[in-house]
Scaffold this motif. Structure first.
Motif, PDB file in Angstrom:
ATOM      1  N   ALA A   1      35.760  54.535  13.945  1.00  0.00           N
ATOM      2  CA  ALA A   1      35.395  54.726  15.349  1.00  0.00           C
ATOM      3  C   ALA A   1      36.640  55.027  16.188  1.00  0.00           C
ATOM      4  N   LYS A   2      37.736  54.373  15.877  1.00  0.00           N
ATOM      5  CA  LYS A   2      38.995  54.658  16.580  1.00  0.00           C
ATOM      6  C   LYS A   2      39.473  56.067  16.276  1.00  0.00           C
ATOM      7  N   GLN A   3      39.359  56.446  15.018  1.00  0.00           N
ATOM      8  CA  GLN A   3      39.844  57.763  14.602  1.00  0.00           C
ATOM      9  C   GLN A   3      38.984  58.902  15.142  1.00  0.00           C
ATOM     10  N   TYR A   4      37.650  58.740  15.048  1.00  0.00           N
ATOM     11  CA  TYR A   4      36.755  59.844  15.385  1.00  0.00           C
ATOM     12  C   TYR A   4      36.525  60.008  16.880  1.00  0.00           C
ATOM     13  N   PHE A   5      36.413  58.888  17.604  1.00  0.00           N
ATOM     14  CA  PHE A   5      36.145  59.029  19.045  1.00  0.00           C
ATOM     15  C   PHE A   5      36.856  57.984  19.897  1.00  0.00           C
ATOM     16  N   GLU A   6      37.982  57.475  19.369  1.00  0.00           N
ATOM     17  CA  GLU A   6      38.898  56.608  20.126  1.00  0.00           C
ATOM     18  C   GLU A   6      38.188  55.389  20.725  1.00  0.00           C
ATOM     19  N   PHE A   7      37.288  54.818  19.935  1.00  0.00           N
ATOM     20  CA  PHE A   7      36.580  53.639  20.433  1.00  0.00           C
ATOM     21  C   PHE A   7      37.389  52.377  20.177  1.00  0.00           C
ATOM     22  N   GLN A   8      37.449  51.534  21.211  1.00  0.00           N
ATOM     23  CA  GLN A   8      38.075  50.221  21.096  1.00  0.00           C
ATOM     24  C   GLN A   8      37.398  49.287  22.080  1.00  0.00           C
ATOM     25  N   ALA A   9      36.825  48.181  21.589  1.00  0.00           N
ATOM     26  CA  ALA A   9      36.209  47.204  22.494  1.00  0.00           C
ATOM     27  C   ALA A   9      37.292  46.570  23.366  1.00  0.00           C
ATOM     28  N   ARG A  10      36.983  46.400  24.648  1.00  0.00           N
ATOM     29  CA  ARG A  10      37.974  45.905  25.602  1.00  0.00           C
ATOM     30  C   ARG A  10      37.662  44.519  26.147  1.00  0.00           C
ATOM     31  N   THR A  11      36.436  44.058  25.971  1.00  0.00           N
ATOM     32  CA  THR A  11      36.004  42.816  26.612  1.00  0.00           C
ATOM     33  C   THR A  11      36.215  41.636  25.680  1.00  0.00           C
ATOM     34  N   GLY A  12      37.037  40.684  26.112  1.00  0.00           N
ATOM     35  CA  GLY A  12      37.276  39.483  25.326  1.00  0.00           C
ATOM     36  C   GLY A  12      36.066  38.565  25.348  1.00  0.00           C
ATOM     37  N   LEU A  13      36.020  37.627  24.404  1.00  0.00           N
ATOM     38  CA  LEU A  13      34.861  36.751  24.272  1.00  0.00           C
ATOM     39  C   LEU A  13      34.621  35.941  25.540  1.00  0.00           C
ATOM     40  N   GLU A  14      35.637  35.317  26.077  1.00  0.00           N
ATOM     41  CA  GLU A  14      35.442  34.465  27.253  1.00  0.00           C
ATOM     42  C   GLU A  14      34.948  35.273  28.446  1.00  0.00           C
ATOM     43  N   THR A  15      35.535  36.430  28.665  1.00  0.00           N
ATOM     44  CA  THR A  15      35.096  37.291  29.770  1.00  0.00           C
ATOM     45  C   THR A  15      33.641  37.708  29.589  1.00  0.00           C
ATOM     46  N   GLY A  16      33.294  38.137  28.389  1.00  0.00           N
ATOM     47  CA  GLY A  16      31.924  38.561  28.120  1.00  0.00           C
ATOM     48  C   GLY A  16      30.925  37.436  28.302  1.00  0.00           C
ATOM     49  N   LEU A  17      31.286  36.243  27.858  1.00  0.00           N
ATOM     50  CA  LEU A  17      30.383  35.102  28.010  1.00  0.00           C
ATOM     51  C   LEU A  17      30.238  34.705  29.470  1.00  0.00           C
ATOM     52  N   LYS A  18      31.309  34.781  30.241  1.00  0.00           N
ATOM     53  CA  LYS A  18      31.218  34.485  31.680  1.00  0.00           C
ATOM     54  C   LYS A  18      30.244  35.431  32.365  1.00  0.00           C
ATOM     55  N   GLU A  19      30.346  36.716  32.036  1.00  0.00           N
ATOM     56  CA  GLU A  19      29.445  37.704  32.636  1.00  0.00           C
ATOM     57  C   GLU A  19      27.994  37.451  32.220  1.00  0.00           C
ATOM     58  N   THR A  20      27.811  37.052  30.972  1.00  0.00           N
ATOM     59  CA  THR A  20      26.455  36.782  30.474  1.00  0.00           C
ATOM     60  C   THR A  20      25.858  35.562  31.156  1.00  0.00           C
ATOM     61  N   ILE A  21      26.667  34.525  31.334  1.00  0.00           N
ATOM     62  CA  ILE A  21      26.199  33.309  32.021  1.00  0.00           C
ATOM     63  C   ILE A  21      25.825  33.627  33.465  1.00  0.00           C
ATOM     64  N   ALA A  22      26.671  34.409  34.145  1.00  0.00           N
ATOM     65  CA  ALA A  22      26.381  34.772  35.543  1.00  0.00           C
ATOM     66  C   ALA A  22      25.064  35.527  35.632  1.00  0.00           C
ATOM     67  N   TRP A  23      24.843  36.465  34.714  1.00  0.00           N
ATOM     68  CA  TRP A  23      23.569  37.195  34.697  1.00  0.00           C
ATOM     69  C   TRP A  23      22.412  36.244  34.429  1.00  0.00           C
ATOM     70  N   TYR A  24      22.578  35.342  33.468  1.00  0.00           N
ATOM     71  CA  TYR A  24      21.509  34.419  33.112  1.00  0.00           C
ATOM     72  C   TYR A  24      21.063  33.625  34.333  1.00  0.00           C
ATOM     73  N   HIS A  25      22.001  33.183  35.144  1.00  0.00           N
ATOM     74  CA  HIS A  25      21.653  32.394  36.338  1.00  0.00           C
ATOM     75  C   HIS A  25      20.861  33.206  37.347  1.00  0.00           C
ATOM     76  N   THR A  26      21.028  34.528  37.329  1.00  0.00           N
ATOM     77  CA  THR A  26      20.295  35.358  38.296  1.00  0.00           C
ATOM     78  C   THR A  26      18.850  35.593  37.897  1.00  0.00           C
ATOM     79  N   VAL A  27      18.527  35.421  36.618  1.00  0.00           N
ATOM     80  CA  VAL A  27      17.178  35.727  36.140  1.00  0.00           C
ATOM     81  C   VAL A  27      16.431  34.480  35.649  1.00  0.00           C
ATOM     82  N   ASN A  28      17.102  33.347  35.632  1.00  0.00           N
ATOM     83  CA  ASN A  28      16.477  32.126  35.142  1.00  0.00           C
ATOM     84  C   ASN A  28      16.877  30.968  36.028  1.00  0.00           C
ATOM     85  N   THR A  29      15.904  30.203  36.456  1.00  0.00           N
ATOM     86  CA  THR A  29      16.165  29.106  37.387  1.00  0.00           C
ATOM     87  C   THR A  29      16.292  27.761  36.689  1.00  0.00           C
ATOM     88  N   LEU A  30      16.446  27.783  35.339  1.00  0.00           N
ATOM     89  CA  LEU A  30      16.557  26.563  34.566  1.00  0.00           C
ATOM     90  C   LEU A  30      17.716  25.703  35.048  1.00  0.00           C
TER      91      LEU A  30
END
Length: 239
Positions: A210-239
């Protein structure tokens, strides 16, 4: 869902994708992108998974049927390329996570399921949550924004017949995932692993193509991604 609806999963994926590819050919679609599954890799494939090993054995149960279907999709794309010059490519993504995931109770994916369990335990005062599997099992988590960018990059720059992995390029344990979520959600209870004596299941992919053919590299670290997921979860679930 793989475990409880294998027949439905096979039929829907096989018929849907087969007909879509044929319709795209008839409509002279310029490029068709199919998303496969890491479940297609053989159970005995060495880590990290390389695309060349895709056919070197049978996929692991209980997701083997889904994996075989996606191998069939790849075969169709390659056959259509050979006979019709149809530009169909296949990407093999790892485990997606992030905002926009579905929250259906019968088929929750790992990250929203963990978030839900921890928040519910905090709300009810439960001192522990239970997890199936082995804490040493691993997977490659790919944040959904990175996945979208990888698909777009492949659409713009890749035209090959061979499948290409897209993932974070990092093997991460279930224990690290749960520990990170515990910190982010301030959950101080116990994680009880129900199958700690079982053999850990490990999954990781090589993303050098993927890096060779179309220069793909994931940029989002685990903690950042989980923070964003938690923030989204709170917007759609009132648990």
């Amino acid at each position: 869902f793989n475990r409880s609806h294998p027949g439905e999963l096979v039929y829907n994926n096989l018929i849907m994708t087969t007909e879509l590819i044929e319709a795209a050919r008839l409509a002279k679609v310029e490029k068709f992108i199919a998303l496969g599954t890491i479940c297609s890799y053989p159970e005995i494939a060495p880590l990290p998974f390389h695309e060349e090993d895709l056919w070197n054995g049978y996929p692991a149960q209980p997701t083997a049927a889904h994996g075989i279907v996606q191998r069939t999709v790849l075969t169709q794309l390659q056959a259509y390329r050979s006979q019709y010059d149809f530009n169909g490519i296949m990407l093999i993504p790892t485990n997606f996570y992030g905002p926009g995931d579905h929250l259906r109770p019968e088929s929750l994916r790992l990250i929203p399921a963990l978030i839900q369990k921890m928040l519910l335990a905090k709300k009810t005062g439960q001192s522990f949550i239970e997890m199936t599997g082995n804490s040493k099992s691993t997977l490659d988590l790919l944040y959904i924004d990175d996945a979208a960018k990888g698909i777009i990059a492949a659409a713009e720059h890749h035209d090959g017949a061979d499948p290409v992995n897209i993932g974070s390029g990092r093997e991460i344990s279930l224990r690290e995932i749960t520990d990170t979520l515990c910190l982010l959600l301030d959950f101080r209870g116990e994680i009880r692993w129900l199958n700690e004596q079982s053999m850990p299941v490990r999954r990781a992919v090589d993303i050098s193509k993927a890096k060779q053919y179309f220069e793909f590299q994931a940029r989002t670290g685990l903690e950042t991604g989980l923070k964003e997921t938690i923030a989204w979860y709170h917007t759609v679930n009132t648990l």
